[in-house]
Design a protein around this motif. Structure first.
Motif, PDB file in Angstrom:
ATOM      1  N   LEU A 225      -2.893 -94.592 -23.034  1.00 35.49           N
ATOM      2  CA  LEU A 225      -3.702 -94.000 -21.795  1.00 35.49           C
ATOM      3  C   LEU A 225      -4.806 -94.656 -21.352  1.00 35.49           C
ATOM      4  CD1 LEU A 225      -4.010 -91.392 -20.404  1.00 35.49           C
ATOM      5  CD2 LEU A 225      -5.524 -90.490 -22.345  1.00 35.49           C
ATOM      6  N   SER A 260      -6.570 -86.108 -16.507  1.00 36.59           N
ATOM      7  CA  SER A 260      -7.047 -85.063 -17.019  1.00 36.59           C
ATOM      8  C   SER A 260      -6.083 -84.387 -17.803  1.00 36.59           C
ATOM      9  CB  SER A 260      -8.003 -84.229 -16.198  1.00 36.59           C
ATOM     10  OG  SER A 260      -8.784 -84.928 -15.610  1.00 36.59           O
ATOM     11  N   THR A 263      -4.862 -86.246 -20.981  1.00 35.99           N
ATOM     12  CA  THR A 263      -5.857 -86.287 -21.768  1.00 35.99           C
ATOM     13  C   THR A 263      -5.932 -84.960 -22.597  1.00 35.99           C
ATOM     14  OG1 THR A 263      -6.986 -88.008 -20.402  1.00 35.99           O
ATOM     15  CG2 THR A 263      -8.213 -86.899 -22.334  1.00 35.99           C
TER      16      THR A 263
END
Length: 314
Positions: A225, A260, A263
């Motif tokens: 990521l 976002s 995550t």
């Protein structure tokens, strides 16, 4: 790193994580100081070959100096002392291997750089198969011997293929000049990459080696990521340069929303996955990863005597 976590218990993996991170910092510093400057060199084949041999000789000299420093510091680091001392023996050839990749690149021999990486990987697989198989030596020292020993073998192959001749300690004038470009690259490496990695080592000094291993494993698992985010920042601006302001804003908002969401999904997975399943998949060190994300239970404040309460509440 995940393979190491599966073979070692939490304490041994923490030791391996600290030592491998320290050696990686040294290798990264050598790449910044020598390799990044070397790839900017221009000239004919003779000039590039001569500069490549000089860089390999300087890498060997700097590596020998770094090995002495690491070996001298190893008795003062407790449980990490023996693995760090074992790793120090391979530092000169590890510097040569890393610099040789830049030498091959600047000489237009991308296949040679790939061959060096494959040599390291195949040698590591062979050494670890012997150490973990017939010898059944499952410890941080075993993995350090396999990893650093394979890198040293690749460095020796690189020296024989690109260095030429017997090694001679040398430091040409350009490497001692104040305006040498490698110093700038080294400072950038220290500020942007080495600082965050040093924090992981400091965590082991302030908390415990087990916690360092758990943190390192979490970084490894969720590292892709980070790579995606860095790639977005690096390549996004040139790609969107010709777009309108509205298009850029839309793409950036969409990208931020996507990052976002990913995550949040990874964090939810970290918090909800059964610890026993994660440990069987990723090793014993994963049991300490949840402590970085799970909130601690509230702690009751100590009760004060009614006699002295006015001193606090007035």
């Amino acid at each position: 790193m995940v393979t190491a976590a599966r073979f070692l218990d939490a304490s041994e993996f923490g030791v391996f994580a600290v030592v491998s991170l320290a050696i990686s910092l040294l290798i990264g510093g050598a790449q910044a100081l020598l390799g990044q400057e070397l790839v900017l060199v221009r000239g004919d084949s003779d000039v590039l070959a001569r500069r490549g041999r000089e860089a390999l000789s300087v890498a060997l000299s700097f590596g020998a100096l770094a090995a002495v420093v690491v070996l001298a510091a190893s008795p003062w680091v407790g449980r990490v002392a023996l693995p760090l001392a074992l790793a120090s023996a391979s530092v000169p050839l590890l510097f040569v291997q890393e610099t040789a990749r830049s030498v091959a690149a600047v000489r237009g021999q991308a296949g040679a750089a790939l061959a060096l990486d494959l040599t390291w990987m195949l040698a590591m697989v062979g050494l670890l198969a012997v150490v973990l198989g017939p010898l059944d030596w499952r410890s941080a020292e075993a993995l350090i011997v396999g990893w650093c020993g394979a890198g040293a073998l690749a460095g020796l192959v690189a020296w024989l293929a690109l260095g030429g001749g017997l090694p001679r300690p040398t430091l040409p004038q350009r490497y001692r000049a104040r305006n040498y470009l490698g110093f700038r690259f080294l400072l950038e490496f220290a500020a942007l990459r080495a600082s965050s990695q040093l924090l992981v080592i400091l965590l082991g000094a302030m908390a415990s080696v087990d916690q360092t291993g758990a943190y390192r494993l979490a970084i490894t698992v969720f590292g892709p990521l980070t790579v995606v985010i860095l790639a977005s920042f690096t390549f996004g601006a040139p790609i969107l340069r010709g777009a309108s302001s509205r298009q850029r804003s839309g793409v950036l908002c969409l990208g931020a929303f996507g990052m976002s969401a990913v995550t949040a999904m990874l964090l939810a997975l970290l918090l909800t996955v059964p610890t026993s399943f994660a440990v069987s998949l990723l090793g014993a060190s994963w049991s300490g990863v949840g402590s970085f994300c799970r909130p601690s239970p509230p702690r009751q404040p100590p009760r004060r005597s009614r006699r002295w309460r006015f001193l606090v509440f007035g």
